[in-house]
Scaffold this active site. Structure first.
Site, PDB file in Angstrom:
ATOM      1  N   CYS A   1      48.895  50.571  47.737  1.00 48.74           N
ATOM      2  CA  CYS A   1      50.277  50.995  47.740  1.00 48.74           C
ATOM      3  C   CYS A   1      50.904  50.553  49.055  1.00 48.74           C
ATOM      4  O   CYS A   1      50.213  50.168  49.982  1.00 48.74           O
ATOM      5  CB  CYS A   1      50.382  52.504  47.628  1.00 48.74           C
ATOM      6  SG  CYS A   1      49.442  53.182  46.272  1.00 48.74           S
TER       7      CYS A   1
ATOM      8  N   ARG B   1      52.602  44.965  47.343  1.00 42.01           N
ATOM      9  CA  ARG B   1      51.408  45.795  47.529  1.00 42.01           C
ATOM     10  C   ARG B   1      51.167  46.729  46.353  1.00 42.01           C
ATOM     11  O   ARG B   1      50.111  47.353  46.247  1.00 42.01           O
ATOM     12  CB  ARG B   1      51.540  46.630  48.809  1.00 42.01           C
ATOM     13  CG  ARG B   1      51.610  45.821  50.084  1.00 42.01           C
ATOM     14  CD  ARG B   1      51.688  46.744  51.275  1.00 42.01           C
ATOM     15  NE  ARG B   1      50.512  47.568  51.398  1.00 42.01           N
ATOM     16  CZ  ARG B   1      49.424  47.256  52.091  1.00 42.01           C
ATOM     17  NH1 ARG B   1      49.380  46.101  52.713  1.00 42.01           N
ATOM     18  NH2 ARG B   1      48.406  48.056  52.149  1.00 42.01           N
TER      19      ARG B   1
ATOM     20  N   TRP C   1      50.889  51.800  43.450  1.00 41.86           N
ATOM     21  CA  TRP C   1      49.977  51.068  42.569  1.00 41.86           C
ATOM     22  C   TRP C   1      48.969  52.115  42.107  1.00 41.86           C
ATOM     23  O   TRP C   1      48.112  52.541  42.871  1.00 41.86           O
ATOM     24  CB  TRP C   1      49.303  49.947  43.346  1.00 41.86           C
ATOM     25  CG  TRP C   1      48.396  49.128  42.512  1.00 41.86           C
ATOM     26  CD1 TRP C   1      47.042  49.113  42.540  1.00 41.86           C
ATOM     27  CD2 TRP C   1      48.789  48.211  41.511  1.00 41.86           C
ATOM     28  NE1 TRP C   1      46.571  48.242  41.612  1.00 41.86           N
ATOM     29  CE2 TRP C   1      47.608  47.679  40.966  1.00 41.86           C
ATOM     30  CE3 TRP C   1      50.020  47.787  41.009  1.00 41.86           C
ATOM     31  CZ2 TRP C   1      47.626  46.735  39.948  1.00 41.86           C
ATOM     32  CZ3 TRP C   1      50.036  46.861  40.001  1.00 41.86           C
ATOM     33  CH2 TRP C   1      48.846  46.341  39.481  1.00 41.86           C
TER      34      TRP C   1
ATOM     35  N   ASN D   1      48.598  56.108  51.038  1.00 37.02           N
ATOM     36  CA  ASN D   1      47.973  54.906  50.480  1.00 37.02           C
ATOM     37  C   ASN D   1      46.472  55.077  50.658  1.00 37.02           C
ATOM     38  O   ASN D   1      46.023  55.448  51.732  1.00 37.02           O
ATOM     39  CB  ASN D   1      48.467  53.674  51.249  1.00 37.02           C
ATOM     40  CG  ASN D   1      47.689  52.424  50.896  1.00 37.02           C
ATOM     41  OD1 ASN D   1      47.194  52.280  49.792  1.00 37.02           O
ATOM     42  ND2 ASN D   1      47.593  51.507  51.850  1.00 37.02           N
ATOM     43  N   GLY D   2      45.723  54.833  49.581  1.00 35.77           N
ATOM     44  CA  GLY D   2      44.274  54.956  49.677  1.00 35.77           C
ATOM     45  C   GLY D   2      43.771  56.037  48.737  1.00 35.77           C
ATOM     46  O   GLY D   2      44.424  56.369  47.761  1.00 35.77           O
TER      47      GLY D   2
ATOM     48  N   GLU E   1      38.609  27.723  40.585  1.00 31.21           N
ATOM     49  CA  GLU E   1      39.806  28.281  41.202  1.00 31.21           C
ATOM     50  C   GLU E   1      41.059  27.888  40.403  1.00 31.21           C
ATOM     51  O   GLU E   1      41.959  28.711  40.191  1.00 31.21           O
ATOM     52  CB  GLU E   1      39.902  27.816  42.662  1.00 31.21           C
ATOM     53  CG  GLU E   1      41.224  28.064  43.363  1.00 31.21           C
ATOM     54  CD  GLU E   1      41.622  29.536  43.493  1.00 31.21           C
ATOM     55  OE1 GLU E   1      40.851  30.420  43.086  1.00 31.21           O
ATOM     56  OE2 GLU E   1      42.739  29.795  43.979  1.00 31.21           O
TER      57      GLU E   1
ATOM     58  N   LYS F   1      43.779  30.395  38.626  1.00 32.61           N
ATOM     59  CA  LYS F   1      45.231  30.341  38.805  1.00 32.61           C
ATOM     60  C   LYS F   1      45.914  30.418  37.440  1.00 32.61           C
ATOM     61  O   LYS F   1      46.880  31.145  37.247  1.00 32.61           O
ATOM     62  CB  LYS F   1      45.681  29.036  39.487  1.00 32.61           C
ATOM     63  CG  LYS F   1      45.325  28.854  40.919  1.00 32.61           C
ATOM     64  CD  LYS F   1      45.893  29.905  41.850  1.00 32.61           C
ATOM     65  CE  LYS F   1      44.815  30.854  42.163  1.00 32.61           C
ATOM     66  NZ  LYS F   1      44.806  31.702  43.244  1.00 32.61           N
TER      67      LYS F   1
ATOM     68  N   GLU G   1      45.610  33.975  35.968  1.00 28.93           N
ATOM     69  CA  GLU G   1      46.358  34.999  36.693  1.00 28.93           C
ATOM     70  C   GLU G   1      47.847  34.929  36.415  1.00 28.93           C
ATOM     71  O   GLU G   1      48.496  35.944  36.193  1.00 28.93           O
ATOM     72  CB  GLU G   1      46.204  34.789  38.214  1.00 28.93           C
ATOM     73  CG  GLU G   1      44.870  35.140  38.780  1.00 28.93           C
ATOM     74  CD  GLU G   1      44.852  34.894  40.279  1.00 28.93           C
ATOM     75  OE1 GLU G   1      44.617  35.848  41.007  1.00 28.93           O
ATOM     76  OE2 GLU G   1      45.080  33.745  40.719  1.00 28.93           O
TER      77      GLU G   1
ATOM     78  N   HIS H   1      25.188  22.287  27.393  1.00 30.45           N
ATOM     79  CA  HIS H   1      24.215  23.337  27.122  1.00 30.45           C
ATOM     80  C   HIS H   1      24.874  24.542  26.469  1.00 30.45           C
ATOM     81  O   HIS H   1      24.900  25.630  27.019  1.00 30.45           O
ATOM     82  CB  HIS H   1      23.492  23.738  28.412  1.00 30.45           C
ATOM     83  CG  HIS H   1      22.795  22.584  29.049  1.00 30.45           C
ATOM     84  ND1 HIS H   1      21.563  22.144  28.641  1.00 30.45           N
ATOM     85  CD2 HIS H   1      23.199  21.733  30.015  1.00 30.45           C
ATOM     86  CE1 HIS H   1      21.217  21.085  29.355  1.00 30.45           C
ATOM     87  NE2 HIS H   1      22.200  20.817  30.186  1.00 30.45           N
TER      88      HIS H   1
ATOM     89  N   LYS I   1      48.282  42.628  45.154  1.00 28.15           N
ATOM     90  CA  LYS I   1      48.065  41.595  46.163  1.00 28.15           C
ATOM     91  C   LYS I   1      46.695  41.713  46.799  1.00 28.15           C
ATOM     92  O   LYS I   1      45.972  40.756  46.916  1.00 28.15           O
ATOM     93  CB  LYS I   1      49.152  41.679  47.230  1.00 28.15           C
ATOM     94  CG  LYS I   1      49.029  40.625  48.314  1.00 28.15           C
ATOM     95  CD  LYS I   1      49.200  39.231  47.751  1.00 28.15           C
ATOM     96  CE  LYS I   1      48.809  38.163  48.751  1.00 28.15           C
ATOM     97  NZ  LYS I   1      48.642  36.862  48.110  1.00 28.15           N
TER      98      LYS I   1
END
Lengths: 606, 401
Positions: free
Chosen positions: A2, A27, A74, A100-101, A476, A480, A483, A499, A601
């Site tokens: 958050c 965030r 969040w 936050n947390g 990667e 992308k 996502e 295979h 993020k």
């Protein structure tokens, strides 16, 4: 995770406070709210949705008041609802709190508070804080003492900010693991989860350490240690980020902006002091074993690093996904762990690093955010200096870390005597060509990639293939695509295809193949072999290949031609092109580019 | 902020329609191209609009007049020689602007989904200096291509680049420029390209990247693409209360049906579609998506219209099929007329534009029929045909013969 923010000044700050959580929205963005003390008590407005939606519904900017706290959420504990949105109030409305947390002992606290008659309105862990404040204030009759008593009752990892009606000239805040910093302005002081909360207003900041709390007024601040309530001397730092850099400017999305900032991010990564890198390289060279650690994109960057170390030094440095580290790794004092994280707050990486540290391993980290939790655990820190990355999807931070890993591999090979200094300089010289070549590619290939992405945006499944160092590039690139466009893409080594997976290939299957430069003959021939296998089964192949190739064959159905470049730089160009391909596919599909569904993020939960 | 719209050019490649009207007077999704521009400017608070007119200027002036009907204020600047180019056109409007202020410059033949002007204004809000909107297109070779640096400055502009430079962002034809641009333009000999390049060379031109749809109406088939672009944005149906639906009319999807329209029973309208004021739609007509029937048109019994734009005041006789076509004003299409709307053997359709024959890239394309054309009954019109304004075709032919 958050975002929390707080402002206290001599004028009305509600507009600034709204702007502040707007800048923290990346965030967490499922709901947000603000609490202001306007002299007549604390008023709270909050609702679900993006900051701008809530502003439309609730008129946050019109609340008025000279001090206030705000939060963009969040969800972790409790669903996304107006009741669960921060700030939370005590029963009498005399304390308001954002957090936050995670408060791990909140169930026990909540039950005992409920027994004493406290009424809870939400399902969150946060709400225990204002109720504890109320209870403690009743017995201690002092806000600061009550705040410290409350902190001592909480367990877990968190950062909190709190206002009360009893002291209308100060905001209290505290940091236990989760990030929290102070900003010192001319007419006001600020609290934020990171610099974006107040970078528009001030560039002077104080970073809190875990276990510290601060009392912030309009023109002063005091930091104390929460166990003994002893004042702590703090140094102020200057943030060098440009305000404009935190803004989108003429770009339609932060993702595109950050793709365009990659040349500069590489320049900055090349500018990282050689001594910093050598220090880590030498520690790694002395160690019996080194693990490369990351999760999500940074795991693929670590995997890229693994190939780099192997290519340049011939040494095997395993890359491990942070979340699996404790299940796999053998760690002792002769171990070095190199951890990668853009934010430096990634939960999985933090716990893996703590695990390694407890067993005596040396810790080196590459991070983008100053003062992050990860760098506080580290023996060695490289600040990559990529500037704020706002888009949830990492582009420039990842590319910058790849550059740093390449430099590190070269220094490491030097330290182990596998290459000499002039060979190392040659590698760096090659990397220095990257910014200009990437800039040129962005300016000359964007349109073509855009056209291709729109043409194939209806494809639901992609296979991304690469061999050798192009395998992490494939992984990667596929990530992308997943996502940002929510299109399925599976990264795989080229040799792995036959295979099993090859059974799926027919005219309905679409593959992206990362073709190495032709100079890398062995890898090139093997990759072309994989393409032959797909074509023989009438599969579709989109090739990312280099100019120097003689393309007189019709193996590719579509191709993206990249400027020819040295072998060290080739994976970078392919990755940047693949980022654009994913970006344009997502714009064709009208996705929420900078804030894709279900992503945050930095993932600060298990 | 004041706006300057360039609407003087001949636009001669949009055959056969620009021989009788300037390009911005082409109708797309039921409205003039210029009307879309004015309306979107209005949405972002720009209602002081200057229009440079030249080619067939009275068509613009008679329709838009002082702008009152369109919620704006319009001043016209007459360009003496419509072939003198856009730089000249911009220069001639200099007196309409205030030293020290910025103005928005818009090419009149550009059309975007959503509001490209607001987006450009936002970029201006950040940079507070000259801005050019840029976007990606599948055919960059037709436009000015730009090179960007990471700070969104335009570093280089290449007009209509060679193949090896293709793939860049192109200028969208929407700019926010300072008054001082007029002197830059004057020094550049009224060459727009040169003036913009000079600004770029001095790092004075910022880009605003446009990710929405964008079409420059250069050829007649662009009208069909632009129409689809706009109609795809429609989300709701708007049917005027005076519309007379004479029983058993089926309407699906978003449609706009204006005042005084009469629709007879058995007709099916599949949106998005537009039917302009006072039009008459007969029995058992099938109006398929992306069709725009302009005002005061008459569609006879059993006609099928598909992806068909009619500017207005035209008649389609009974049992005709008009598909993927653009029909000017005052056209009389006889009964039983069939447009062929696909190329042979699945190939894309070619169209003659003056002396050149151009591959349109479209697999489905019908005809482009100019104003006041009369087509006799029982004709077959070959795919990609252009029929010039005022032509009469006798009964029972395959045209062109």
């Amino acid at each position: 995770m958050c975002g929390i923010s707080g402002i206290i000044g001599s004028k009305n700050i509600s507009g600034q406070l709204l702007n502040s959580i707007r800048n923290l929205e990346y965030r967490g963005y499922d709901s947000c709210g603000m609490a202001l003390n306007n002299g007549k008590g604390i008023s709270v407005k909050k609702n679900v949705g993006f900051v701008d939606d809530v502003e439309r519904k609730e008129g946050l900017s019109r609340m008025g008041g000279k001090m206030g706290i705000a939060h963009t959420r969040w969800a972790t504990h409790g669903s996304v609802s107006q009741a669960n949105t921060h700030p939370h109030l005590s029963c009498r409305g005399d304390f308001a709190c954002v957090h936050n947390g995670i408060i791990s002992n909140y169930r026990a606290l909540r039950e005992s508070l409920q027994k004493e008659g406290h009424k809870f309105l939400s399902e969150t862990d946060t709400e225990v804080i204002p109720h504890l404040m109320e209870k403690n204030f009743e017995s201690l009759k002092d806000v600061e003492k009550a705040f410290v008593a409350t902190l001592r009752q909480l367990e877990g990892t968190f950062a909190i900010a709190m206002i009360s009606i009893y002291e209308q000239d100060r905001i209290y805040c505290a940091k236990f693991e989760s990030p929290l910093i102070l900003g010192l302005g001319k007419d006001a002081n600020y609290i934020g989860s990171d610099f974006n909360a107040f970078i528009e207003y001030t560039k002077t900041a104080v970073i809190l350490d875990s276990g510290e709390y601060a009392i912030v007024t309009g023109d002063s601040f005091t930091v104390k240690e929460s166990l003994g309530m002893e004042p702590v001397e703090k140094e102020t730092i200057n943030i060098s980020w440009d305000v404009e850099m935190s803004k989108k400017g003429g770009y339609p999305h932060y993702m595109l902006k950050e793709i365009y900032e990659q040349p500069q991010a590489i320049v900055n990564a090349m500018g990282v002091d050689r001594e910093k890198i050598r220090e880590i390289a030498e520690a790694m060279a002395r160690s019996e074993r080194t693990y490369l650690l990351g999760v999500g994109t940074t795991f693929y960057v670590a995997k890229y690093g693994q190939y780099c170390f192997s290519d340049i030094s011939g040494c095997f440095l395993p890359s491990i996904s942070s979340d699996e580290f404790t299940n796999l790794a053998e760690v002792d004092e002769k171990t070095t762990v190199l951890a990668l994280s853009q934010s430096g707050e990634t939960y999985d990486t933090l716990s893996a690093v703590r695990f390694a540290k407890e067993r005596g391993a040396k810790i080196a980290v590459v991070v983008n955010v100053i003062g992050s939790s990860l760098s506080r655990l580290a023996d060695y820190t490289v600040l990559q200096g990529s500037g704020p990355e706002i888009c949830v999807i990492s582009t420039k931070a990842a590319v910058s870390q790849m550059v740093i890993l390449t430099r590190l591999a070269a220094e490491f090979a030097c330290a182990r005597g596998k290459i000499n200094e002039s060979q190392r300089d040659e590698i760096e010289k090659n990397l220095l060509q990257l910014p200009e070549t990437i800039q040129r590619m962005l300016n000359e290939k964007s349109g073509f990639i855009h056209t291709l992405a729109h043409k194939y945006s209806h494809i639901k499944n992609w296979l991304y293939l690469g061999r050798g160092i192009y395998y992490p590039v494939a992984l990667e690139s596929a990530l992308k695509m997943k996502e940002v466009s929510y299109v399925h893409a599976e990264g795989m080594p080229g040799g792995f295809l036959k295979h099993g997976t090859i059974a799926m290939i027919d005219s309905e299957h679409y593959a992206v193949v990362f073709v190495p430069p032709k100079e890398d003959k062995k890898l090139f021939d093997l990759t072309m072999g994989s393409i032959e296998e797909i074509k023989a089964r009438k599969g579709f192949v989109l090739g990312f290949y280099f100019n120097s190739l003689d393309m007189n064959n019709d193996l590719f159905d579509e191709r993206i031609t990249l400027p020819s470049i040295n072998a060290v730089s080739a994976p970078f160009l392919q990755l940047v092109a693949a980022q654009l391909f994913a970006y344009f596919t997502a714009t064709a599909l009208k996705r929420n580019i900078d804030k894709p569904r279900s992503l945050a993020k930095s993932v600060t939960v298990a | 902020m004041k706006a300057l719209i360039l609407a003087a050019g001949e636009g001669r490649d949009v055959v056969p329609f620009t021989s009788t009207r300037p390009k911005p007077m082409i109708r797309i999704a039921g409205r003039y191209l210029l009307e879309h521009t004015i309306q979107k400017l209005n949405e972002c608070g720009i209602n002081d609009v200057n229009i440079v007119v030249g080619h067939m200027q009275n068509k613009v002036i008679d329709t838009f007049q002082g702008g009152g009907d369109f919620g704006t204020n319009i001043h016209y600047v007459r360009q003496q020689d419509a072939r003198a180019g856009i730089g000249q056109a911009v220069s001639e409007a200099k007196d309409r602007f205030i030293p020290g202020e910025y103005f928005m410059l818009i090419y009149g033949d550009v059309l975007a989904s959503q509001n490209i002007f607001r987006h450009t204004l936002q970029a201006f809000g950040v940079s507070r200096s000259a801005v050019a909107s840029v976007n990606l297109t599948p055919s960059p070779e037709m436009f000015g291509n730009v090179y960007l640096d990471p700070r969104m400055k335009i570093t280089r502009i290449i007009e209509k680049p060679l193949k090896e430079h293709r793939g860049n962002y192109v200028l969208s034809g929407v700019f926010i420029l300072p008054y001082s641009f007029f002197s830059v333009l004057e020094e550049a000999g009224n060459s727009m390209e040169l003036a913009l390049s000079q600004m770029a060379g001095k790092n004075q031109l910022n880009a605003s990247i446009w990710e929405g749809g964008w079409i420059d109406v250069a050829y007649p088939w662009d009208i069909l693409n632009a129409n689809q672009l706009l109609m795809n944005e429609w989300e709701k149906a708007v049917i005027d209360k005076t519309v007379a639906l004479k029983g058993n009319v089926t309407i699906e999807g978003p449609v706009i049906i204006e005042e005084g329209v009469e629709i007879r029973s058995g007709t099916i309208i599949q949106g998005p579609a537009f039917i302009g004021r006072n039009s008459f739609i007969g029995n058992n007509v099938l109006i398929r998506n992306f069709t725009a029937v302009g005002p005061e048109s008459t569609i006879g019994y059993g006609v099928e219209l598909k992806n068909c734009i009619m500017f207005g005041r035209s008649t389609v006789g009974r049992l005709s099929f008009i598909g993927d076509s653009v029909i000017g004003t005052g056209v009389d299409i006889g009964s039983g007329t069939m447009t062929i709307n696909r190329g042979e053997l699945g190939k894309s359709v070619k169209t003659r534009v003056h002396e050149a024959v151009i591959d349109t890239g479209l697999k489905k394309l019908g005809a482009f029929v100019g104003d006041d054309v009369i087509i006799g009954a029982g004709n077959t019109i070959i795919a990609g045909t252009v029929i010039n304004a005022g032509v009469s075709i006798p009964h029972n032919h395959s045209y062109p013969m």
